[in-house]
Scaffold this motif. Structure first.
Motif, PDB file in Angstrom:
ATOM      1  N   GLU A  41     -27.380  23.320  14.100  1.00  0.00           N
ATOM      2  CA  GLU A  41     -27.035  24.022  12.866  1.00  0.00           C
ATOM      3  C   GLU A  41     -25.881  24.993  13.103  1.00  0.00           C
ATOM      4  O   GLU A  41     -24.977  25.120  12.260  1.00  0.00           O
ATOM      5  CB  GLU A  41     -28.253  24.780  12.337  1.00  0.00           C
ATOM      6  CG  GLU A  41     -27.984  25.583  11.071  1.00  0.00           C
ATOM      7  CD  GLU A  41     -27.506  24.725   9.909  1.00  0.00           C
ATOM      8  OE1 GLU A  41     -26.718  25.235   9.088  1.00  0.00           O
ATOM      9  OE2 GLU A  41     -27.893  23.549   9.828  1.00  0.00           O
ATOM     10  N   SER A  42     -25.876  25.654  14.255  1.00  0.00           N
ATOM     11  CA  SER A  42     -24.758  26.544  14.589  1.00  0.00           C
ATOM     12  C   SER A  42     -23.457  25.759  14.669  1.00  0.00           C
ATOM     13  O   SER A  42     -22.397  26.255  14.274  1.00  0.00           O
ATOM     14  CB  SER A  42     -25.026  27.248  15.931  1.00  0.00           C
ATOM     15  OG  SER A  42     -26.119  28.126  15.828  1.00  0.00           O
ATOM     16  N   GLY A  43     -23.538  24.530  15.165  1.00  0.00           N
ATOM     17  CA  GLY A  43     -22.354  23.683  15.211  1.00  0.00           C
ATOM     18  C   GLY A  43     -21.815  23.386  13.836  1.00  0.00           C
ATOM     19  O   GLY A  43     -20.595  23.379  13.608  1.00  0.00           O
ATOM     20  N   ARG A  44     -22.717  23.166  12.876  1.00  0.00           N
ATOM     21  CA  ARG A  44     -22.281  22.901  11.502  1.00  0.00           C
ATOM     22  C   ARG A  44     -21.689  24.156  10.857  1.00  0.00           C
ATOM     23  O   ARG A  44     -20.725  24.075  10.083  1.00  0.00           O
ATOM     24  CB  ARG A  44     -23.450  22.358  10.682  1.00  0.00           C
ATOM     25  CG  ARG A  44     -23.829  20.923  11.066  1.00  0.00           C
ATOM     26  CD  ARG A  44     -24.848  20.333  10.138  1.00  0.00           C
ATOM     27  NE  ARG A  44     -26.169  20.883  10.358  1.00  0.00           N
ATOM     28  CZ  ARG A  44     -27.049  20.386  11.240  1.00  0.00           C
ATOM     29  NH1 ARG A  44     -26.719  19.350  11.980  1.00  0.00           N
ATOM     30  NH2 ARG A  44     -28.253  20.927  11.369  1.00  0.00           N
ATOM     31  N   VAL A  45     -22.248  25.325  11.191  1.00  0.00           N
ATOM     32  CA  VAL A  45     -21.688  26.589  10.696  1.00  0.00           C
ATOM     33  C   VAL A  45     -20.275  26.769  11.258  1.00  0.00           C
ATOM     34  O   VAL A  45     -19.341  27.157  10.544  1.00  0.00           O
ATOM     35  CB  VAL A  45     -22.580  27.783  11.108  1.00  0.00           C
ATOM     36  CG1 VAL A  45     -21.889  29.113  10.808  1.00  0.00           C
ATOM     37  CG2 VAL A  45     -23.919  27.705  10.380  1.00  0.00           C
TER      38      VAL A  45
ATOM     39  N   GLU B 276     -25.277  20.426  27.129  1.00  0.00           N
ATOM     40  CA  GLU B 276     -25.462  19.122  26.482  1.00  0.00           C
ATOM     41  C   GLU B 276     -25.236  19.225  24.979  1.00  0.00           C
ATOM     42  O   GLU B 276     -24.547  18.401  24.366  1.00  0.00           O
ATOM     43  CB  GLU B 276     -26.875  18.604  26.745  1.00  0.00           C
ATOM     44  CG  GLU B 276     -27.131  18.135  28.173  1.00  0.00           C
ATOM     45  CD  GLU B 276     -28.568  17.699  28.357  1.00  0.00           C
ATOM     46  OE1 GLU B 276     -29.238  17.422  27.337  1.00  0.00           O
ATOM     47  OE2 GLU B 276     -29.030  17.639  29.504  1.00  0.00           O
ATOM     48  N   LYS B 277     -25.815  20.248  24.376  1.00  0.00           N
ATOM     49  CA  LYS B 277     -25.712  20.407  22.931  1.00  0.00           C
ATOM     50  C   LYS B 277     -24.302  20.817  22.510  1.00  0.00           C
ATOM     51  O   LYS B 277     -23.858  20.494  21.397  1.00  0.00           O
ATOM     52  CB  LYS B 277     -26.752  21.413  22.445  1.00  0.00           C
ATOM     53  CG  LYS B 277     -28.177  20.895  22.520  1.00  0.00           C
ATOM     54  CD  LYS B 277     -29.193  21.937  22.095  1.00  0.00           C
ATOM     55  CE  LYS B 277     -30.606  21.375  22.153  1.00  0.00           C
ATOM     56  NZ  LYS B 277     -30.873  20.359  21.128  1.00  0.00           N
ATOM     57  N   ARG B 278     -23.571  21.501  23.390  1.00  0.00           N
ATOM     58  CA  ARG B 278     -22.209  21.887  23.061  1.00  0.00           C
ATOM     59  C   ARG B 278     -21.307  20.669  22.880  1.00  0.00           C
ATOM     60  O   ARG B 278     -20.295  20.730  22.191  1.00  0.00           O
ATOM     61  CB  ARG B 278     -21.631  22.778  24.172  1.00  0.00           C
ATOM     62  CG  ARG B 278     -22.082  24.226  24.094  1.00  0.00           C
ATOM     63  CD  ARG B 278     -21.468  24.943  22.906  1.00  0.00           C
ATOM     64  NE  ARG B 278     -21.955  26.295  22.776  1.00  0.00           N
ATOM     65  CZ  ARG B 278     -21.379  27.340  23.340  1.00  0.00           C
ATOM     66  NH1 ARG B 278     -20.300  27.176  24.084  1.00  0.00           N
ATOM     67  NH2 ARG B 278     -21.869  28.542  23.160  1.00  0.00           N
ATOM     68  N   GLN B 279     -21.664  19.569  23.518  1.00  0.00           N
ATOM     69  CA  GLN B 279     -20.886  18.346  23.347  1.00  0.00           C
ATOM     70  C   GLN B 279     -20.881  17.913  21.888  1.00  0.00           C
ATOM     71  O   GLN B 279     -19.902  17.361  21.382  1.00  0.00           O
ATOM     72  CB  GLN B 279     -21.444  17.232  24.236  1.00  0.00           C
ATOM     73  CG  GLN B 279     -20.641  15.946  24.220  1.00  0.00           C
ATOM     74  CD  GLN B 279     -19.207  16.144  24.697  1.00  0.00           C
ATOM     75  OE1 GLN B 279     -18.967  16.881  25.657  1.00  0.00           O
ATOM     76  NE2 GLN B 279     -18.248  15.498  24.048  1.00  0.00           N
ATOM     77  N   GLN B 280     -21.987  18.172  21.196  1.00  0.00           N
ATOM     78  CA  GLN B 280     -22.061  17.851  19.769  1.00  0.00           C
ATOM     79  C   GLN B 280     -21.049  18.694  18.984  1.00  0.00           C
ATOM     80  O   GLN B 280     -20.475  18.223  18.000  1.00  0.00           O
ATOM     81  CB  GLN B 280     -23.477  18.106  19.250  1.00  0.00           C
ATOM     82  CG  GLN B 280     -24.540  17.265  19.926  1.00  0.00           C
ATOM     83  CD  GLN B 280     -25.950  17.708  19.556  1.00  0.00           C
ATOM     84  OE1 GLN B 280     -26.141  18.606  18.744  1.00  0.00           O
ATOM     85  NE2 GLN B 280     -26.940  17.067  20.160  1.00  0.00           N
ATOM     86  N   TRP B 281     -20.842  19.932  19.413  1.00  0.00           N
ATOM     87  CA  TRP B 281     -19.856  20.789  18.754  1.00  0.00           C
ATOM     88  C   TRP B 281     -18.464  20.182  18.876  1.00  0.00           C
ATOM     89  O   TRP B 281     -17.675  20.238  17.940  1.00  0.00           O
ATOM     90  CB  TRP B 281     -19.863  22.184  19.362  1.00  0.00           C
ATOM     91  CG  TRP B 281     -21.068  23.008  19.051  1.00  0.00           C
ATOM     92  CD1 TRP B 281     -22.260  22.574  18.543  1.00  0.00           C
ATOM     93  CD2 TRP B 281     -21.203  24.417  19.221  1.00  0.00           C
ATOM     94  NE1 TRP B 281     -23.133  23.623  18.401  1.00  0.00           N
ATOM     95  CE2 TRP B 281     -22.522  24.763  18.804  1.00  0.00           C
ATOM     96  CE3 TRP B 281     -20.356  25.411  19.699  1.00  0.00           C
ATOM     97  CZ2 TRP B 281     -22.983  26.079  18.839  1.00  0.00           C
ATOM     98  CZ3 TRP B 281     -20.820  26.726  19.741  1.00  0.00           C
ATOM     99  CH2 TRP B 281     -22.116  27.042  19.309  1.00  0.00           C
ATOM    100  N   MET B 282     -18.167  19.624  20.033  1.00  0.00           N
ATOM    101  CA  MET B 282     -16.860  18.997  20.245  1.00  0.00           C
ATOM    102  C   MET B 282     -16.592  17.959  19.163  1.00  0.00           C
ATOM    103  O   MET B 282     -15.527  17.953  18.529  1.00  0.00           O
ATOM    104  CB  MET B 282     -16.815  18.318  21.610  1.00  0.00           C
ATOM    105  CG  MET B 282     -16.683  19.254  22.787  1.00  0.00           C
ATOM    106  SD  MET B 282     -14.975  19.777  23.057  1.00  0.00           S
ATOM    107  CE  MET B 282     -14.248  18.235  23.584  1.00  0.00           C
ATOM    108  N   ASP B 283     -17.567  17.089  18.937  1.00  0.00           N
ATOM    109  CA  ASP B 283     -17.394  16.009  17.969  1.00  0.00           C
ATOM    110  C   ASP B 283     -17.204  16.541  16.550  1.00  0.00           C
ATOM    111  O   ASP B 283     -16.521  15.916  15.734  1.00  0.00           O
ATOM    112  CB  ASP B 283     -18.593  15.067  18.021  1.00  0.00           C
ATOM    113  CG  ASP B 283     -18.722  14.370  19.369  1.00  0.00           C
ATOM    114  OD1 ASP B 283     -17.691  14.225  20.056  1.00  0.00           O
ATOM    115  OD2 ASP B 283     -19.847  13.993  19.743  1.00  0.00           O
ATOM    116  N   LEU B 284     -17.799  17.703  16.253  1.00  0.00           N
ATOM    117  CA  LEU B 284     -17.669  18.289  14.922  1.00  0.00           C
ATOM    118  C   LEU B 284     -16.313  18.971  14.715  1.00  0.00           C
ATOM    119  O   LEU B 284     -15.778  18.976  13.604  1.00  0.00           O
ATOM    120  CB  LEU B 284     -18.783  19.317  14.691  1.00  0.00           C
ATOM    121  CG  LEU B 284     -20.210  18.780  14.594  1.00  0.00           C
ATOM    122  CD1 LEU B 284     -21.210  19.932  14.561  1.00  0.00           C
ATOM    123  CD2 LEU B 284     -20.375  17.901  13.367  1.00  0.00           C
ATOM    124  N   LEU B 285     -15.757  19.530  15.775  1.00  0.00           N
ATOM    125  CA  LEU B 285     -14.544  20.351  15.651  1.00  0.00           C
ATOM    126  C   LEU B 285     -13.249  19.576  15.848  1.00  0.00           C
ATOM    127  O   LEU B 285     -12.206  19.951  15.295  1.00  0.00           O
ATOM    128  CB  LEU B 285     -14.595  21.499  16.659  1.00  0.00           C
ATOM    129  CG  LEU B 285     -15.795  22.450  16.557  1.00  0.00           C
ATOM    130  CD1 LEU B 285     -15.709  23.523  17.629  1.00  0.00           C
ATOM    131  CD2 LEU B 285     -15.878  23.078  15.180  1.00  0.00           C
TER     132      LEU B 285
END
Length: 200
Positions: A72-76, A131-140
């Protein structure tokens, strides 16, 4: 008209979210009081008054309890980045988005320092966080790629991924420096100095 049980606004979903929120609040209190490694899933379940099996229906591990809202933080963060002016440079846009994310977190400064210290002190938490920060990469990356130039350039996405990775790394360095100083240094200033070091 009654709401469907399985729908997003249904009673079942609202109940599940309420239980999850209670688990997170209770677990975080125990983690901060006793330490992350010293707190067991059994203790968390007992404190809430549910069985260990019931707890595992909501969270598979202690790490998931702490980092469950990381997506959710990644989406924010993504929304904050996409809200920046289209002509703003990638570095400035990422800096502003990361600042907006920190400001959106629902923690008092002292609690945020304790939680961040806990994250940095636990190898298992750090590993799962990466691991979860990798998801942020894909979002940004898509937004940064648009800021860099024509999509037809096959190297644009590579440059965007490099920029995002560097910005997130600088953010981690700034956060770690802030934790080591016991919250006395200016996190934004450290981030800017880290970015300057990378760009220099």
């Amino acid at each position: 008209m009654s709401e469907g049980k399985g729908g997003p606004g249904g009673l079942r979903e609202r109940t599940r979210r309420a239980v999850q929120a209670e688990i997170v609040a209770t677990a975080m209190r125990l983690f901060l009081e006793r330490g992350f490694e010293a707190t067991t899933m059994e203790q968390i379940a007992g404190e809430i008054g549910i069985s260990r099996r019931s707890l595992f229906r909501y969270f598979g591990t202690k790490e998931d309890i702490v980092l469950g809202d990381h997506a959710e933080s990644g989406r924010v963060l993504q929304a904050a980045l996409e809200a920046r002016p289209a002509d703003e440079s990638p570095w400035e846009a990422l800096r502003a988005a990361l600042k907006a994310l920190v400001e959106s977190l629902p923690y008092a400064p002292d609690d945020f320092l304790k939680i961040t210290s806990m994250l940095h002190a636990s190898p298992s938490l750090r590993g799962r966080q990466l691991e979860k920060r990798q998801q942020w990469m894909d979002l940004l990356v898509p937004d940064i790629a648009r800021r860099l130039g024509p999509e037809a350039d096959p190297m644009t996405e590579m440059r965007a991924r490099a920029l995002v990775a560097c910005a997130l790394a600088c953010s981690d360095v700034a956060m770690e420096t802030w934790v080591r100083s016991n919250g006395t240094v200016d996190m934004e200033q450290v981030f800017d100095e880290a970015v300057a070091a990378v760009r220099g």
